[in-house]
Design a protein around this motif. Structure first.
Motif, mmCIF file in Angstrom:
data_model
loop_
_atom_site.group_PDB
_atom_site.id
_atom_site.type_symbol
_atom_site.label_atom_id
_atom_site.label_comp_id
_atom_site.label_asym_id
_atom_site.label_seq_id
_atom_site.Cartn_x
_atom_site.Cartn_y
_atom_site.Cartn_z
ATOM 1 N N ALA A 74 0.859 -1.089 -0.058
ATOM 2 C CA ALA A 74 -0.078 -0.216 -0.572
ATOM 3 C C ALA A 74 0.608 1.538 -0.808
ATOM 4 O O ALA A 74 0.823 2.186 -0.692
ATOM 5 C CB ALA A 74 -0.591 0.093 0.847
ATOM 6 N N ALA A 75 1.267 1.517 0.995
ATOM 7 C CA ALA A 75 2.913 2.544 0.752
ATOM 8 C C ALA A 75 2.616 2.731 -0.519
ATOM 9 O O ALA A 75 3.757 3.389 -0.811
ATOM 10 C CB ALA A 75 3.750 2.050 2.186
ATOM 11 N N ILE A 76 4.412 1.742 -1.458
ATOM 12 C CA ILE A 76 4.253 2.005 -2.568
ATOM 13 C C ILE A 76 3.392 2.056 -3.432
ATOM 14 O O ILE A 76 3.603 3.037 -4.497
ATOM 15 C CB ILE A 76 5.346 0.657 -3.300
ATOM 16 N N GLY A 77 2.222 1.910 -3.418
ATOM 17 C CA GLY A 77 1.404 2.280 -4.203
ATOM 18 C C GLY A 77 1.161 3.418 -4.123
ATOM 19 O O GLY A 77 0.408 4.272 -4.983
ATOM 20 N N ALA A 78 0.997 4.542 -3.006
ATOM 21 C CA ALA A 78 0.426 5.707 -2.360
ATOM 22 C C ALA A 78 1.433 6.231 -3.559
ATOM 23 O O ALA A 78 1.621 6.849 -3.680
ATOM 24 C CB ALA A 78 0.659 5.999 -0.939
ATOM 25 N N LEU A 79 2.593 6.145 -2.957
ATOM 26 C CA LEU A 79 4.000 6.814 -3.976
ATOM 27 C C LEU A 79 3.715 6.887 -4.970
ATOM 28 O O LEU A 79 4.181 7.602 -5.575
ATOM 29 C CB LEU A 79 5.332 6.046 -3.439
ATOM 30 N N LEU B 243 3.656 9.967 -7.442
ATOM 31 C CA LEU B 243 3.904 10.078 -8.201
ATOM 32 C C LEU B 243 3.427 10.261 -9.399
ATOM 33 O O LEU B 243 3.732 11.508 -10.752
ATOM 34 C CB LEU B 243 5.211 9.397 -8.885
ATOM 35 N N PHE B 244 1.854 9.900 -9.909
ATOM 36 C CA PHE B 244 1.553 10.224 -10.828
ATOM 37 C C PHE B 244 0.660 11.244 -11.127
ATOM 38 O O PHE B 244 0.709 12.331 -11.967
ATOM 39 C CB PHE B 244 0.291 8.867 -10.731
ATOM 40 N N THR B 245 0.576 11.590 -10.012
ATOM 41 C CA THR B 245 -0.132 13.173 -9.324
ATOM 42 C C THR B 245 0.889 14.086 -9.755
ATOM 43 O O THR B 245 -0.019 15.174 -10.311
ATOM 44 C CB THR B 245 -0.830 13.541 -7.996
ATOM 45 N N LEU B 246 1.428 14.229 -9.397
ATOM 46 C CA LEU B 246 2.915 15.123 -10.279
ATOM 47 C C LEU B 246 3.615 15.439 -11.813
ATOM 48 O O LEU B 246 2.896 16.196 -11.865
ATOM 49 C CB LEU B 246 4.378 14.647 -9.192
ATOM 50 N N LEU B 247 3.513 14.109 -12.515
ATOM 51 C CA LEU B 247 3.103 13.380 -13.265
ATOM 52 C C LEU B 247 1.899 14.360 -14.361
ATOM 53 O O LEU B 247 2.266 15.235 -15.399
ATOM 54 C CB LEU B 247 3.562 12.217 -14.065
ATOM 55 N N VAL C 65 -3.965 8.775 -4.802
ATOM 56 C CA VAL C 65 -2.992 8.196 -3.746
ATOM 57 C C VAL C 65 -3.722 6.695 -3.113
ATOM 58 O O VAL C 65 -3.350 5.964 -3.018
ATOM 59 C CB VAL C 65 -2.275 9.601 -2.216
ATOM 60 N N PRO C 66 -4.990 7.335 -2.387
ATOM 61 C CA PRO C 66 -5.921 6.346 -1.682
ATOM 62 C C PRO C 66 -5.820 4.897 -2.932
ATOM 63 O O PRO C 66 -6.297 3.881 -3.006
ATOM 64 C CB PRO C 66 -7.097 6.616 -1.912
ATOM 65 N N ALA C 67 -5.954 5.294 -4.598
ATOM 66 C CA ALA C 67 -6.758 4.748 -5.875
ATOM 67 C C ALA C 67 -4.573 3.506 -5.764
ATOM 68 O O ALA C 67 -5.832 2.355 -5.873
ATOM 69 C CB ALA C 67 -7.045 5.099 -7.207
ATOM 70 N N PHE C 68 -4.438 4.517 -5.750
ATOM 71 C CA PHE C 68 -2.889 4.268 -6.499
ATOM 72 C C PHE C 68 -2.160 2.816 -5.054
ATOM 73 O O PHE C 68 -1.889 1.250 -4.829
ATOM 74 C CB PHE C 68 -1.704 3.961 -6.449
ATOM 75 N N GLY C 69 -2.957 3.205 -3.993
ATOM 76 C CA GLY C 69 -2.864 2.105 -2.382
ATOM 77 C C GLY C 69 -3.412 1.422 -2.616
ATOM 78 O O GLY C 69 -2.992 0.498 -1.592
ATOM 79 N N ALA C 70 -4.190 1.359 -2.622
ATOM 80 C CA ALA C 70 -5.467 0.015 -2.614
ATOM 81 C C ALA C 70 -4.923 -0.705 -4.238
ATOM 82 O O ALA C 70 -5.038 -1.603 -3.535
ATOM 83 C CB ALA C 70 -7.326 0.868 -3.375
ATOM 84 N N ILE C 71 -4.543 -0.326 -4.992
ATOM 85 C CA ILE C 71 -3.856 -1.120 -5.100
ATOM 86 C C ILE C 71 -2.546 -2.433 -5.198
ATOM 87 O O ILE C 71 -2.681 -3.255 -5.362
ATOM 88 C CB ILE C 71 -3.893 -0.657 -7.283
#
Length: 144
Positions: free
Chosen positions: A29-34, A38-42, A75-81
């Motif tokens: 989840a932490a790696i997904g949140a990161l 990154l997705f948000t920044l890009l 962040v929550p979506a990528f964290g859940a993935i």
């Protein structure tokens, strides 16, 4: 899977599983949140098109609002993935580990020595991953 590969899997997984499924899920989840950060920044958009270009405050707060909205969604979506992916991989590896142990195999005391033929697929994957990483770096360099 030959005996060396089986023994290597048993040896490696017996050590990787020690933190437990919850800790590994939280790591995913932490790696997904990161990744979401990154997705948000890009990919984050600027100010909405309804804000006029001469409205400096509207441009600034509009852009910040859009960034925060995308951050709150990504962040929550990528964290859940990441969480679900880590849990699924843990469960499949653990099931294979338990099945091998139930078939009568034992975890070796030392890491088994691997031959070049056993390492060939991993080397090929590493080379392909390096080529893909180089292409991505070139695309970033060309973009900026």
């Amino acid at each position: 899977m030959n005996e060396r590969q089986r023994d290597l899997f048993l040896w490696v997984w017996s050590r990787r599983r020690k933190p437990g499924q919850t800790a590994i899920g939280l790591r995913g989840a932490a790696i997904g949140a990161l990744g979401g950060l990154l997705f948000t920044l890009l990919m984050s958009p600027g100010a909405p098109s309804s804000v006029h270009s001469y409205d400096v405050g509207g441009q600034l707060f509009g852009a910040i609002g859009e960034h925060l909205r995308m951050l709150a969604l990504a962040v929550p979506a990528f964290g859940a993935i990441g969480w679900f992916g880590a849990n699924r991989i843990y469960a499949s590896q653990e099931a294979m580990y338990q099945a091998i142990l139930q078939s009568g195999a034992r975890v070796p005391e030392q890491k088994p020595a691997m031959q070049m033929s056993d390492r060939g697929p991993a080397i090929a994957v590493g080379i392909v991953a390096a080529i893909i990483a180089i292409f991505i770096a070139v695309l970033f360099a060309m973009y900026w």
